[in-house]
Design a protein around this motif. Structure first.
Motif, PDB file in Angstrom:
ATOM      1  N   MET A 191       0.835  -1.199   0.000  1.00  0.00           N
ATOM      2  CA  MET A 191       0.000   0.000   0.000  1.00  0.00           C
ATOM      3  C   MET A 191       0.870   1.250   0.000  1.00  0.00           C
ATOM      4  SD  MET A 191      -2.985   1.198   2.704  1.00  0.00           S
ATOM      5  CE  MET A 191      -1.859   1.289   4.123  1.00  0.00           C
ATOM      6  N   LYS A 192       0.637   2.104  -0.984  1.00  0.00           N
ATOM      7  CA  LYS A 192       1.371   3.364  -1.069  1.00  0.00           C
ATOM      8  C   LYS A 192       0.652   4.453  -0.274  1.00  0.00           C
ATOM      9  CE  LYS A 192       3.664   2.778  -5.569  1.00  0.00           C
ATOM     10  NZ  LYS A 192       3.304   1.380  -5.779  1.00  0.00           N
ATOM     11  N   THR A 193       1.409   5.472   0.102  1.00  0.00           N
ATOM     12  CA  THR A 193       0.844   6.633   0.772  1.00  0.00           C
ATOM     13  C   THR A 193       1.016   7.842  -0.138  1.00  0.00           C
ATOM     14  OG1 THR A 193       1.385   5.731   2.959  1.00  0.00           O
ATOM     15  CG2 THR A 193       0.914   8.092   2.822  1.00  0.00           C
ATOM     16  N   ILE A 194      -0.102   8.447  -0.503  1.00  0.00           N
ATOM     17  CA  ILE A 194      -0.104   9.552  -1.462  1.00  0.00           C
ATOM     18  C   ILE A 194      -0.686  10.792  -0.805  1.00  0.00           C
ATOM     19  CG2 ILE A 194      -1.074  10.391  -3.653  1.00  0.00           C
ATOM     20  CD1 ILE A 194      -0.944   6.707  -3.250  1.00  0.00           C
ATOM     21  N   LEU A 195      -0.029  11.928  -0.961  1.00  0.00           N
ATOM     22  CA  LEU A 195      -0.562  13.202  -0.471  1.00  0.00           C
ATOM     23  C   LEU A 195      -0.950  14.051  -1.676  1.00  0.00           C
ATOM     24  CD1 LEU A 195       0.606  15.435   2.406  1.00  0.00           C
ATOM     25  CD2 LEU A 195       0.367  16.466   0.143  1.00  0.00           C
ATOM     26  N   VAL A 196      -2.174  14.588  -1.641  1.00  0.00           N
ATOM     27  CA  VAL A 196      -2.686  15.394  -2.752  1.00  0.00           C
ATOM     28  C   VAL A 196      -3.181  16.730  -2.218  1.00  0.00           C
ATOM     29  CG1 VAL A 196      -4.275  15.514  -4.701  1.00  0.00           C
ATOM     30  CG2 VAL A 196      -3.452  13.283  -3.910  1.00  0.00           C
TER      31      VAL A 196
ATOM     32  N   PHE B  84      -6.599   6.496  -6.375  1.00  0.00           N
ATOM     33  CA  PHE B  84      -5.699   5.721  -5.523  1.00  0.00           C
ATOM     34  C   PHE B  84      -6.415   5.109  -4.323  1.00  0.00           C
ATOM     35  CE2 PHE B  84      -2.485   8.108  -7.929  1.00  0.00           C
ATOM     36  CZ  PHE B  84      -1.674   7.040  -8.301  1.00  0.00           C
ATOM     37  N   LEU B  85      -7.498   5.728  -3.875  1.00  0.00           N
ATOM     38  CA  LEU B  85      -8.304   5.079  -2.841  1.00  0.00           C
ATOM     39  C   LEU B  85      -8.886   3.778  -3.371  1.00  0.00           C
ATOM     40  CD1 LEU B  85     -10.352   7.895  -1.045  1.00  0.00           C
ATOM     41  CD2 LEU B  85      -8.506   6.510  -0.091  1.00  0.00           C
ATOM     42  N   LYS B  86      -9.350   3.813  -4.609  1.00  0.00           N
ATOM     43  CA  LYS B  86      -9.926   2.613  -5.221  1.00  0.00           C
ATOM     44  C   LYS B  86      -8.868   1.531  -5.434  1.00  0.00           C
ATOM     45  CE  LYS B  86     -13.718   4.953  -7.647  1.00  0.00           C
ATOM     46  NZ  LYS B  86     -14.276   5.357  -8.965  1.00  0.00           N
ATOM     47  N   LYS B  87      -7.587   1.928  -5.464  1.00  0.00           N
ATOM     48  CA  LYS B  87      -6.502   0.963  -5.634  1.00  0.00           C
ATOM     49  C   LYS B  87      -5.972   0.448  -4.298  1.00  0.00           C
ATOM     50  CE  LYS B  87      -3.417   0.755  -8.540  1.00  0.00           C
ATOM     51  NZ  LYS B  87      -2.113   0.917  -9.242  1.00  0.00           N
ATOM     52  N   ASP B  88      -6.700   0.768  -3.228  1.00  0.00           N
ATOM     53  CA  ASP B  88      -6.345   0.303  -1.881  1.00  0.00           C
ATOM     54  C   ASP B  88      -5.112   1.005  -1.308  1.00  0.00           C
ATOM     55  OD1 ASP B  88      -8.491  -1.464  -1.892  1.00  0.00           O
ATOM     56  OD2 ASP B  88      -7.301  -3.095  -2.729  1.00  0.00           O
ATOM     57  N   ASP B  89      -4.819   2.204  -1.805  1.00  0.00           N
ATOM     58  CA  ASP B  89      -3.719   2.988  -1.244  1.00  0.00           C
ATOM     59  C   ASP B  89      -4.250   3.925  -0.162  1.00  0.00           C
ATOM     60  OD1 ASP B  89      -1.573   2.013  -2.842  1.00  0.00           O
ATOM     61  OD2 ASP B  89      -2.331   3.185  -4.528  1.00  0.00           O
TER      62      ASP B  89
ATOM     63  N   ARG C 110     -15.868   6.439   2.621  1.00  0.00           N
ATOM     64  CA  ARG C 110     -16.624   5.429   3.370  1.00  0.00           C
ATOM     65  C   ARG C 110     -17.470   4.576   2.424  1.00  0.00           C
ATOM     66  NH1 ARG C 110     -16.710   9.456   7.436  1.00  0.00           N
ATOM     67  NH2 ARG C 110     -18.492  10.512   6.494  1.00  0.00           N
ATOM     68  N   GLN C 111     -18.069   5.223   1.437  1.00  0.00           N
ATOM     69  CA  GLN C 111     -18.884   4.489   0.472  1.00  0.00           C
ATOM     70  C   GLN C 111     -18.050   3.511  -0.346  1.00  0.00           C
ATOM     71  OE1 GLN C 111     -21.042   7.390  -1.855  1.00  0.00           O
ATOM     72  NE2 GLN C 111     -22.024   8.298  -0.060  1.00  0.00           N
ATOM     73  N   LEU C 112     -16.760   3.835  -0.499  1.00  0.00           N
ATOM     74  CA  LEU C 112     -15.843   2.943  -1.218  1.00  0.00           C
ATOM     75  C   LEU C 112     -15.252   1.876  -0.294  1.00  0.00           C
ATOM     76  CD1 LEU C 112     -13.849   5.587  -3.321  1.00  0.00           C
ATOM     77  CD2 LEU C 112     -15.505   3.920  -4.205  1.00  0.00           C
ATOM     78  N   GLY C 113     -15.587   1.950   0.980  1.00  0.00           N
ATOM     79  CA  GLY C 113     -14.991   1.039   1.946  1.00  0.00           C
ATOM     80  C   GLY C 113     -13.550   1.386   2.247  1.00  0.00           C
ATOM     81  N   ALA C 114     -13.197   2.675   2.082  1.00  0.00           N
ATOM     82  CA  ALA C 114     -11.804   3.110   2.232  1.00  0.00           C
ATOM     83  C   ALA C 114     -11.635   4.127   3.355  1.00  0.00           C
ATOM     84  CB  ALA C 114     -11.311   3.715   0.914  1.00  0.00           C
TER      85      ALA C 114
END
Length: 283
Positions: free
Chosen positions: A1-6, A21-26, A46-50
């Motif tokens: 899992m990567k950590t991305i700041l936007v 990237f949330l959808k990619k489990d990051d 939350r709706q994406l389960g993320a």
């Protein structure tokens, strides 16, 4: 899992990148000025389960101290960062020269000084990851000059020109960052998305007729956010080998352009450092 700041991750391109990237489990850290939009981002996560991988940090990035606070908070919570994406901007040009409470021109503070502070302030965290990338969404590939004697556009101020000038400053920021990075681990990418159909783009036009015309033009030549982010995602997932690169959509921009002049980049770096040092002494 990567950590991305936007930065600017609650709207437009930034939100598109963050959601991808949330959808990619990051894990995605979004920095934005609106708490309401931040809540919307967290709700969508939350709706994406993320929800456990989505972080919203509220900040006014036109202020130096707010950038410093974000840097310290991210450092206190995370050991490393894999990707940093700069998207925070204000599309609506100001009619008159105006300064932030810290004494910097607003557009200069948000579009350049923030990206300068975060690039260097988060450098250590990026170097703790395996293949770190900074992607700066600005406008490389466009002609223009930087007035090193008036980098905040105090003389003969024009809001639209100030925003355009900010992109040229970011060109030089990338050049100086890569040139002075002795470790050389971070890949710095300057990216021009060209015409994108975002709400913020249309907010830049106050005249209803002009706004309608621009909407028609962007509908013809512009791309929806979902499509416009494809080249960004490709660059973030498979970064170029050089320490510095620039792209206009998928087309690589030549770093031989005058806008990437190394001497000017070093001068701007020195001016910026001196400016920030003077600010720190006066607070």
């Amino acid at each position: 899992m990567k950590t991305i700041l936007v930065t600017g991750g609650t709207d437009g391109i930034g939100k598109g990148v963050a959601t991808h990237f949330l959808k990619k489990d990051d894990r995605v850290i979004v920095v934005g000025s609106s708490s309401a939009k931040g809540d919307l981002f967290l709700n969508e996560a939350r709706q994406l389960g993320a929800e456990g991988r989505a972080i919203f940090l509220q900040a006014n990035l036109s202020l130096v101290n707010e950038n410093k606070r974000i840097i310290e908070e991210v450092k206190s919570r995370f050991h490393s960062l894999d990707r940093v994406v700069f998207c925070a901007t204000n599309h609506k040009p100001r009619k008159e020269y105006s300064e932030t409470p810290e004494g910097f021109e607003f557009s200069f503070g948000l579009s350049y000084l923030s990206r300068f502070a975060l690039s260097y302030g988060l450098k250590e965290l990026l170097e703790n990851s395996d293949n770190p990338v900074i992607l700066n969404v600005c406008a490389p590939g466009m002609n223009g000059t930087v007035n090193l004697d008036d980098i905040q556009n105090k003389n003969n101020y024009n809001g639209a020109k100030a925003r355009y000038h900010g992109s040229r400053l970011n060109d030089l920021l990338g050049v100086a960052f890569a040139h002075n990075d002795t470790i050389g681990k971070i890949k710095y990418i300057l990216f021009n998305p060209w015409a994108v159909q975002t709400t913020g783009t249309f907010e830049a036009y106050e005249n209803p007729v002009t706004k309608s015309i621009m909407k028609l033009i962007y509908k013809t030549i512009g791309k929806p956010v979902e499509e416009a982010i494809f080249p960004i995602i490709e660059l973030l997932e498979n970064p170029p080998k050089p320490s510095l690169s620039a792209y206009k959509q998928r087309k690589e921009v030549s770093l031989a352009m005058k806008t990437f002049d190394k001497e000017n980049a070093q001068k701007l770096l020195n001016i910026t450092v001196q400016m920030l040092e003077a600010y720190q002494k006066n607070i």
